[in-house]
Enzyme design. Structure first.
Site, PDB file in Angstrom:
ATOM      1  N   GLU A  58       0.805  -1.222   0.000  1.00  0.00           N
ATOM      2  CA  GLU A  58       0.000   0.000   0.000  1.00  0.00           C
ATOM      3  C   GLU A  58       0.837   1.272   0.000  1.00  0.00           C
ATOM      4  OE1 GLU A  58      -0.668  -2.594   1.987  1.00  0.00           O
ATOM      5  OE2 GLU A  58      -2.634  -3.279   1.313  1.00  0.00           O
ATOM      6  N   ALA A  82     -10.607  -0.130   3.413  1.00  0.00           N
ATOM      7  CA  ALA A  82     -10.200   1.207   3.856  1.00  0.00           C
ATOM      8  C   ALA A  82      -9.228   1.155   5.037  1.00  0.00           C
ATOM      9  CB  ALA A  82     -11.423   2.045   4.209  1.00  0.00           C
ATOM     10  N   HIS A 127     -10.968  -5.373   8.836  1.00  0.00           N
ATOM     11  CA  HIS A 127     -11.610  -5.251   7.525  1.00  0.00           C
ATOM     12  C   HIS A 127     -12.998  -4.624   7.620  1.00  0.00           C
ATOM     13  CE1 HIS A 127      -8.514  -8.254   6.613  1.00  0.00           C
ATOM     14  NE2 HIS A 127      -8.716  -8.041   5.331  1.00  0.00           N
TER      15      HIS A 127
END
Lengths: 323, 324
Positions: A58, A82, A127
């Protein structure tokens, strides 16, 4: 007209905007195979140069989106969940958000980040988190939280055309929500709230997945002659302060419903706005209906207990109405 | 490799501009004439000059908190840099960035950066944009030995390698991350070997020899431009000054390294080395080099005058440029 679901709306927006602007390209985790369906088929339309699977990296690829935007591209960058943004906080908060300002306006950072948030059934805390509040106090970002397929499409298209870094938060439980979407180049401007249902007695400011819940509660309470106005800010930055305050001025009572946490959350932020600027219009204290301040748990009954349901919205309205 | 005289003069001018500029801002910071943190790269001029001499105008660079040298070598204007460091409206970033954050998009300078390791993915993305757009522009990414311990270093090398991106990773290994000797916190003594982990070439070069840096950079740029992917270049060098101007007042003199060590590196000054090479090889006569020094002194005087006379920003400008 055909009904379109949330995921199809995302796919349509991406497809239309990528066709419209050759400077756009898409990258992220598993965007080629499209595990969630949103990017399905884009590889066939736009090819491997513009539709790229990234490594699970990421900080690397979110940072690369920043660099690509600075070099003139218009990246659309998918961060699967997110809460993975935590791995790329520097790239979002120190780089994307700040570099335009720090360069005296030289840098333009037209990046669209997409990410799934929220409790969707047994995904557990890493999550399932609603993370947009973490970005609320980072000036330089725009935050979009669509609640319906039509808004999803129109807001995502506007986000891609925006010259700033925009994060579009897609609630994982809204995937199968269906509705008709206006034909043609359907755009929803950033910074414009929507009154999802007009009412007179109490305003529910609902964010993201709380909007369909609030609408169901409003449907139920109308039978008891409680008229609920449901207003969806649609974007948290920019925030349509005027529309929210006007609604409170009309109903004099307000519930703010958000799946984020209570402390330091979006509901807290909006409550402060109303307390400062709408105090004279209030007949009752502001009510917040949010997730409990616990990590979102795994087991279904625990998850249900942690996130705000229709029952809690209804209870808050009844409390304000004294009924 | 035969280097043209124009290229030699360009590199020497770059090194002189860096040395003059940074010596001056060190003195200004010490005298409290400029605010904030100032990090200078005196002693490391050859890597900035040699790498940037191998680039063309449309190529891009990313830089670090110790970034003045890179920006100057890529063509940055001393007057607008100086005004920025003074916090003036006439500065590159209208006073919003300061020493650590100077940017000039028109020259492909994507910016110095206050976060160690932040430039690596940005440079990788800049190279990605060139590849997606079908252009052959190259991006050079400057960073230090400290950044090579950041996750972004490995993530960027992996991404650049797997996509064969036109990026040159330039590690200026000056032996220290802030005040900590690199060898005490780093698993390898040569950063270049880390390239092997990501299947790209890793090259070690004497970072105080501008000619060698230029040669290695030229090869890496040619590879990148031809679509053959990234290269990691490790420039072995040393910073003469502290991590941050003013540190001695807090830490004391020579708190984490010896005077002998610093002095030994001053004997390897990249400018003197180049001047000697010119004399020995009869490439450029001393008068021509001296003229560059004189011109640089004049440019610097004008830059300071510009910065001092530029206005401070008005408080009303504080909300400008948050969003496009």
């Amino acid at each position: 007209m055909p009904q379109t679901n949330f995921i199809q709306a995302i796919n349509q927006a991406l497809s239309e905007e990528m066709r419209r602007d050759p400077n756009t390209f898409l990258m992220g985790e598993d965007v080629v195979l499209a595990a969630f369906g949103a990017t399905k088929g884009l590889i066939d339309k736009f090819g491997p140069s513009r539709v790229r699977n990234t490594p699970i990296s990421e900080a690397g690829f979110v940072g690369a989106a920043v660099g690509a935007a600075m070099a003139g591209a218009r990246p659309i960058c998918e961060v699967e969940f997110a809460s993975f943004f935590y791995c790329a906080f520097d790239q979002v908060c120190n780089q994307a958000a700040k570099l335009r300002y720090m360069s005296g306006g030289q840098a333009s950072l037209p990046i669209t980040f997409r990410a799934v948030y929220g409790a969707m059934g047994g995904a557990a805390a890493q999550h399932s988190e609603t993370v947009y509040a973490q970005f609320l106090s980072v000036p330089g970002l725009k935050l979009v939280v669509p609640s319906s397929p039509s808004d999803m499409k129109g807001l995502l298209k506007s986000a891609i055309r925006d010259d700033n870094p925009v994060i579009v938060f897609e609630h994982g439980a809204l995937g199968r929500l269906r509705e008709e979407i206006p034909e043609g180049d359907h755009l929803v401007p950033l910074g414009k709230a929507a009154i999802k249902r007009a009412g007179d007695n109490v305003t529910v400011i609902a964010i993201g997945a709380m909007v369909p819940k609030a609408l169901r509660v409003a449907d139920k309470l109308v039978k008891e002659s409680i008229s609920v106005e449901v207003i969806d800010p649609r974007t948290l930055i920019p925030l349509d302060e005027t529309a929210l305050l006007e609604s409170v001025e009309k109903t004099n009572r307000v519930v703010i419903a958000d799946e984020g946490h209570l402390r330091g959350g979006a509901a807290a932020d909006i409550a402060a706005l109303i307390a400062e600027q709408g105090f004279d219009h209030l007949d009752a204290p502001i009510k917040r209906v949010t997730a409990l301040d616990v990590p979102i748990p795994f087991s279904p009954p625990l998850e249900k207990a942690a996130i705000p349901g229709e029952d809690r919205i209804e209870a808050a309205i009844r409390d304000l109405m004294g009924r | 490799m035969d280097i043209t005289k124009d290229k030699l003069l360009e590199m020497y001018r770059s090194m002189q501009r860096i040395r003059h500029f940074e010596s001056k801002i060190r003195d200004l910071a010490t005298a409290n004439e400029i605010p904030g943190f100032v990090h200078v790269s005196i002693g490391e001029e050859a890597s900035a000059a040699g790498i940037c001499a191998a680039l063309r105008k449309t190529d891009r660079i990313t830089s670090t908190h110790r970034g003045h040298g890179h920006l100057i070598a890529k063509g940055g204007r001393l007057d607008k840099m100086m005004a920025e460091i003074y916090g003036k409206r006439g500065g590159y970033c209208k006073g919003k960035g300061g020493s650590m954050h100077i940017v000039d998009f028109s020259l492909g300078i994507l910016g110095a950066n206050g976060i160690v390791g932040a430039g690596l993915p940005i440079a990788t993305g800049s190279a990605l944009a060139a590849q997606v757009a079908g252009r052959d522009d190259v991006t050079a990414c400057f960073f230090g030995d400290g950044a090579s311990n950041e996750g972004t270093f490995h993530e960027s090398l992996n991404l650049a390698s797997v996509w064969k991106l036109p990026v040159i990773f330039v590690c200026e290994n000056n032996g220290f991350g802030e005040f900590t000797p690199m060898r005490t916190v780093t698993s390898v003594s040569d950063i270049a070997v880390r390239a092997r982990a990501h299947d790209l070439p890793g090259v070690i070069v004497d970072g105080n020899d501008v000619l060698e840096v230029f040669k290695v950079a030229s090869e890496a740029v040619a590879r990148a431009r031809a679509g053959e992917g990234p290269t990691l270049i490790e420039c072995k060098t040393y910073r003469w000054e502290g991590h941050v101007v003013g540190e001695a007042a807090i830490l004391g003199e020579y708190a984490y390294r010896s005077k002998e060590e610093v002095d030994s590196w001053k004997l390897k000054c990249p400018l003197i080395r180049f001047e000697k090479w010119c004399a020995e090889n009869k490439k450029i006569d001393a008068g021509e080099l001296q003229r560059i020094v004189t011109e640089t002194e004049k440019e610097l005087d004008e830059a300071i005058a510009f910065a001092r006379s530029s206005e401070l920003p008005a408080a009303s400008e504080v909300t400008d440029d948050v969003f496009a």
